[in-house]
Design a protein around this motif. Structure first.
Motif, PDB file in Angstrom:
ATOM      1  N   VAL A  26       0.572   8.738  -8.753  1.00  0.00           N
ATOM      2  CA  VAL A  26       0.181   9.030  -7.366  1.00  0.00           C
ATOM      3  C   VAL A  26       0.238   7.790  -6.474  1.00  0.00           C
ATOM      4  CG1 VAL A  26      -1.996   9.515  -6.083  1.00  0.00           C
ATOM      5  CG2 VAL A  26      -1.388  10.563  -8.256  1.00  0.00           C
ATOM      6  N   GLN A  27       0.936   7.737  -5.233  1.00  0.00           N
ATOM      7  CA  GLN A  27       0.924   6.599  -4.361  1.00  0.00           C
ATOM      8  C   GLN A  27       0.046   7.015  -3.287  1.00  0.00           C
ATOM      9  OE1 GLN A  27       5.261   6.332  -3.825  1.00  0.00           O
ATOM     10  NE2 GLN A  27       5.182   4.610  -5.400  1.00  0.00           N
ATOM     11  N   LEU A  28      -0.646   6.143  -2.953  1.00  0.00           N
ATOM     12  CA  LEU A  28      -1.523   6.105  -1.578  1.00  0.00           C
ATOM     13  C   LEU A  28      -1.025   5.100  -0.638  1.00  0.00           C
ATOM     14  CD1 LEU A  28      -5.057   6.400  -3.542  1.00  0.00           C
ATOM     15  CD2 LEU A  28      -3.500   8.105  -2.814  1.00  0.00           C
ATOM     16  N   GLN A  29      -1.273   5.610   0.731  1.00  0.00           N
ATOM     17  CA  GLN A  29      -0.591   4.625   1.572  1.00  0.00           C
ATOM     18  C   GLN A  29      -1.703   4.605   2.941  1.00  0.00           C
ATOM     19  OE1 GLN A  29       2.270   2.898   1.972  1.00  0.00           O
ATOM     20  NE2 GLN A  29       1.497   1.863   3.835  1.00  0.00           N
ATOM     21  N   ALA A  30      -2.476   3.613   2.877  1.00  0.00           N
ATOM     22  CA  ALA A  30      -3.684   3.675   3.948  1.00  0.00           C
ATOM     23  C   ALA A  30      -3.016   3.058   5.106  1.00  0.00           C
ATOM     24  CB  ALA A  30      -4.611   2.800   3.429  1.00  0.00           C
ATOM     25  N   SER A  31      -3.412   3.503   6.454  1.00  0.00           N
ATOM     26  CA  SER A  31      -3.180   3.028   7.667  1.00  0.00           C
ATOM     27  C   SER A  31      -4.335   3.092   8.682  1.00  0.00           C
ATOM     28  CB  SER A  31      -1.981   3.658   8.122  1.00  0.00           C
ATOM     29  OG  SER A  31      -2.351   5.229   8.377  1.00  0.00           O
ATOM     30  N   GLY A  32      -4.312   2.389   9.709  1.00  0.00           N
ATOM     31  CA  GLY A  32      -5.285   2.630  10.684  1.00  0.00           C
ATOM     32  C   GLY A  32      -6.133   1.403  11.229  1.00  0.00           C
ATOM     33  N   GLY A  33      -6.022   0.470  10.333  1.00  0.00           N
ATOM     34  CA  GLY A  33      -6.819  -0.731  10.526  1.00  0.00           C
ATOM     35  C   GLY A  33      -6.309  -1.356  11.811  1.00  0.00           C
ATOM     36  N   GLY A  34      -7.426  -2.213  12.154  1.00  0.00           N
ATOM     37  CA  GLY A  34      -6.938  -3.213  13.436  1.00  0.00           C
ATOM     38  C   GLY A  34      -8.105  -3.799  13.735  1.00  0.00           C
TER      39      GLY A  34
ATOM     40  N   SER B 129     -14.689   2.003  17.606  1.00  0.00           N
ATOM     41  CA  SER B 129     -14.544   2.941  16.562  1.00  0.00           C
ATOM     42  C   SER B 129     -13.136   2.553  15.998  1.00  0.00           C
ATOM     43  CB  SER B 129     -14.678   4.314  17.003  1.00  0.00           C
ATOM     44  OG  SER B 129     -16.063   4.687  17.413  1.00  0.00           O
ATOM     45  N   LEU B 130     -12.977   3.184  14.828  1.00  0.00           N
ATOM     46  CA  LEU B 130     -11.362   3.078  14.136  1.00  0.00           C
ATOM     47  C   LEU B 130     -11.443   4.223  13.374  1.00  0.00           C
ATOM     48  CD1 LEU B 130     -10.496  -0.465  13.347  1.00  0.00           C
ATOM     49  CD2 LEU B 130      -9.502   0.779  14.957  1.00  0.00           C
ATOM     50  N   ARG B 131     -10.418   4.908  13.098  1.00  0.00           N
ATOM     51  CA  ARG B 131     -10.045   5.934  12.249  1.00  0.00           C
ATOM     52  C   ARG B 131      -9.126   5.621  11.085  1.00  0.00           C
ATOM     53  NH1 ARG B 131      -8.470  12.346  12.097  1.00  0.00           N
ATOM     54  NH2 ARG B 131      -6.178  11.536  12.487  1.00  0.00           N
ATOM     55  N   LEU B 132      -9.468   5.401   9.615  1.00  0.00           N
ATOM     56  CA  LEU B 132      -8.433   4.951   8.879  1.00  0.00           C
ATOM     57  C   LEU B 132      -7.834   6.308   8.157  1.00  0.00           C
ATOM     58  CD1 LEU B 132     -10.520   2.213   6.947  1.00  0.00           C
ATOM     59  CD2 LEU B 132      -9.001   2.137   9.039  1.00  0.00           C
ATOM     60  N   SER B 133      -6.702   6.203   7.890  1.00  0.00           N
ATOM     61  CA  SER B 133      -5.913   7.360   7.032  1.00  0.00           C
ATOM     62  C   SER B 133      -5.543   7.030   5.817  1.00  0.00           C
ATOM     63  CB  SER B 133      -4.994   8.069   7.892  1.00  0.00           C
ATOM     64  OG  SER B 133      -5.423   8.403   9.080  1.00  0.00           O
ATOM     65  N   CYS B 134      -5.320   8.054   4.827  1.00  0.00           N
ATOM     66  CA  CYS B 134      -4.750   7.549   3.584  1.00  0.00           C
ATOM     67  C   CYS B 134      -3.938   8.762   3.185  1.00  0.00           C
ATOM     68  CB  CYS B 134      -5.759   7.165   2.591  1.00  0.00           C
ATOM     69  SG  CYS B 134      -5.056   6.966   0.920  1.00  0.00           S
ATOM     70  N   ALA B 135      -2.629   8.723   3.127  1.00  0.00           N
ATOM     71  CA  ALA B 135      -1.768   9.742   2.609  1.00  0.00           C
ATOM     72  C   ALA B 135      -1.376   9.766   1.068  1.00  0.00           C
ATOM     73  CB  ALA B 135      -0.649   9.828   3.620  1.00  0.00           C
ATOM     74  N   ALA B 136      -1.400  10.714   0.474  1.00  0.00           N
ATOM     75  CA  ALA B 136      -1.128  10.714  -1.012  1.00  0.00           C
ATOM     76  C   ALA B 136       0.212  11.318  -1.311  1.00  0.00           C
ATOM     77  CB  ALA B 136      -2.353  11.353  -1.730  1.00  0.00           C
ATOM     78  N   SER B 137       0.928  10.822  -2.231  1.00  0.00           N
ATOM     79  CA  SER B 137       2.240  11.337  -2.572  1.00  0.00           C
ATOM     80  C   SER B 137       2.081  12.041  -3.872  1.00  0.00           C
ATOM     81  CB  SER B 137       3.358  10.328  -2.483  1.00  0.00           C
ATOM     82  OG  SER B 137       3.084   9.471  -3.406  1.00  0.00           O
ATOM     83  N   VAL B 138       1.559  13.128  -4.052  1.00  0.00           N
ATOM     84  CA  VAL B 138       1.109  13.991  -5.245  1.00  0.00           C
ATOM     85  C   VAL B 138       0.927  15.405  -4.926  1.00  0.00           C
ATOM     86  CG1 VAL B 138      -1.282  13.292  -5.059  1.00  0.00           C
ATOM     87  CG2 VAL B 138      -0.168  13.909  -7.390  1.00  0.00           C
ATOM     88  N   ARG B 139       1.420  16.379  -5.803  1.00  0.00           N
ATOM     89  CA  ARG B 139       1.382  17.652  -5.618  1.00  0.00           C
ATOM     90  C   ARG B 139      -0.051  18.099  -5.834  1.00  0.00           C
ATOM     91  NH1 ARG B 139       6.980  20.234  -8.297  1.00  0.00           N
ATOM     92  NH2 ARG B 139       8.612  19.118  -6.723  1.00  0.00           N
ATOM     93  N   THR B 140      -0.567  17.425  -6.708  1.00  0.00           N
ATOM     94  CA  THR B 140      -1.913  18.091  -7.166  1.00  0.00           C
ATOM     95  C   THR B 140      -3.218  17.042  -6.510  1.00  0.00           C
ATOM     96  OG1 THR B 140      -1.945  16.397  -8.988  1.00  0.00           O
ATOM     97  CG2 THR B 140      -1.102  18.730  -9.362  1.00  0.00           C
TER      98      THR B 140
ATOM     99  N   ASP C 294     -14.220   1.294 -11.062  1.00  0.00           N
ATOM    100  CA  ASP C 294     -13.458   1.439 -12.464  1.00  0.00           C
ATOM    101  C   ASP C 294     -12.910   2.943 -12.570  1.00  0.00           C
ATOM    102  OD1 ASP C 294     -14.869  -1.123 -14.088  1.00  0.00           O
ATOM    103  OD2 ASP C 294     -13.456  -1.126 -12.548  1.00  0.00           O
ATOM    104  N   ARG C 295     -13.685   3.748 -12.041  1.00  0.00           N
ATOM    105  CA  ARG C 295     -13.707   5.308 -12.389  1.00  0.00           C
ATOM    106  C   ARG C 295     -12.419   5.846 -11.577  1.00  0.00           C
ATOM    107  NH1 ARG C 295     -18.360   7.484 -14.356  1.00  0.00           N
ATOM    108  NH2 ARG C 295     -19.160   6.019 -15.937  1.00  0.00           N
ATOM    109  N   TYR C 296     -11.881   4.930 -10.493  1.00  0.00           N
ATOM    110  CA  TYR C 296     -10.690   5.330  -9.812  1.00  0.00           C
ATOM    111  C   TYR C 296      -9.456   4.750 -10.378  1.00  0.00           C
ATOM    112  CZ  TYR C 296     -14.097   7.118  -6.291  1.00  0.00           C
ATOM    113  OH  TYR C 296     -15.029   7.724  -5.365  1.00  0.00           O
ATOM    114  N   ARG C 297      -8.479   5.776 -10.569  1.00  0.00           N
ATOM    115  CA  ARG C 297      -7.350   5.492 -11.444  1.00  0.00           C
ATOM    116  C   ARG C 297      -6.192   4.775 -10.372  1.00  0.00           C
ATOM    117  NH1 ARG C 297      -3.987   9.189 -15.473  1.00  0.00           N
ATOM    118  NH2 ARG C 297      -2.351   7.473 -15.985  1.00  0.00           N
ATOM    119  N   TYR C 298      -6.299   5.497  -9.129  1.00  0.00           N
ATOM    120  CA  TYR C 298      -5.098   4.978  -8.119  1.00  0.00           C
ATOM    121  C   TYR C 298      -5.588   4.339  -6.899  1.00  0.00           C
ATOM    122  CZ  TYR C 298      -2.596   8.428 -11.135  1.00  0.00           C
ATOM    123  OH  TYR C 298      -2.246   9.127 -12.347  1.00  0.00           O
ATOM    124  N   TRP C 299      -4.914   3.525  -6.381  1.00  0.00           N
ATOM    125  CA  TRP C 299      -5.127   2.578  -5.080  1.00  0.00           C
ATOM    126  C   TRP C 299      -4.335   2.567  -4.194  1.00  0.00           C
ATOM    127  CZ3 TRP C 299     -10.342   0.798  -4.539  1.00  0.00           C
ATOM    128  CH2 TRP C 299     -11.305   1.029  -5.647  1.00  0.00           C
ATOM    129  N   GLY C 300      -4.609   2.618  -2.902  1.00  0.00           N
ATOM    130  CA  GLY C 300      -3.614   2.121  -1.839  1.00  0.00           C
ATOM    131  C   GLY C 300      -3.555   0.627  -1.848  1.00  0.00           C
TER     132      GLY C 300
END
Length: 123
Positions: free
Chosen positions: A1-9, A16-27, A108-114
């Motif tokens: 699983v790959q996570l790509q975060a964006s939207g900071g500034g 206000s800001l809106r952050l997004s995180c796109a995941a590259s995984v079928r499940t 520690d319960r989160y396995r994948y990180w952006g």
């Protein structure tokens, strides 16, 4: 699983800001998704989490009522809408995925990180 975060500034206090995180995984829809943040010299802290089906959310007390987490499973993306920003919200924000069947605030319960996205709130 790959996570790509964006939207900071850089934003002024009250903005206000809106952050997004796109995941590259079928499940993607099988993962609960969370947001954490970290400032220099401090541990990474929990911000918000959303369940796989979007039915459950949970927020850190410091952001409740100002931040909203949501997800679009069709787009494999989780969002963090941040309103009424304060200088103390300044941090690097990370999205994360957990395959646990319940939402959790425990890092520690989160396995994948952006890779993190910087949010800076000026006073």
């Amino acid at each position: 699983v790959q996570l790509q975060a964006s939207g900071g500034g850089l934003v002024q206090a009250g903005g206000s800001l809106r952050l997004s995180c796109a995941a590259s995984v079928r499940t993607y829809s099988t993962y609960a998704m969370g947001w954490f943040r970290q400032t220099p010299g401090k541990e990474r802290e929990f911000v918000a989490v959303i369940s796989r089906s979007e039915s459950d959310t949970y927020y850190a007390p410091s952001v409740k009522g100002r931040f909203t987490i949501s997800r679009d499973n069709a787009k494999n993306t989780v969002y963090l809408q941040m309103n009424s920003l304060k200088p103390e919200d300044t941090a690097v924000y990370y999205c994360a995925a957990t395959s646990l069947g319940i939402i959790t605030t425990i890092r520690d319960r989160y396995r994948y990180w952006g890779q993190g996205t910087q949010v800076t709130v000026s006073s």
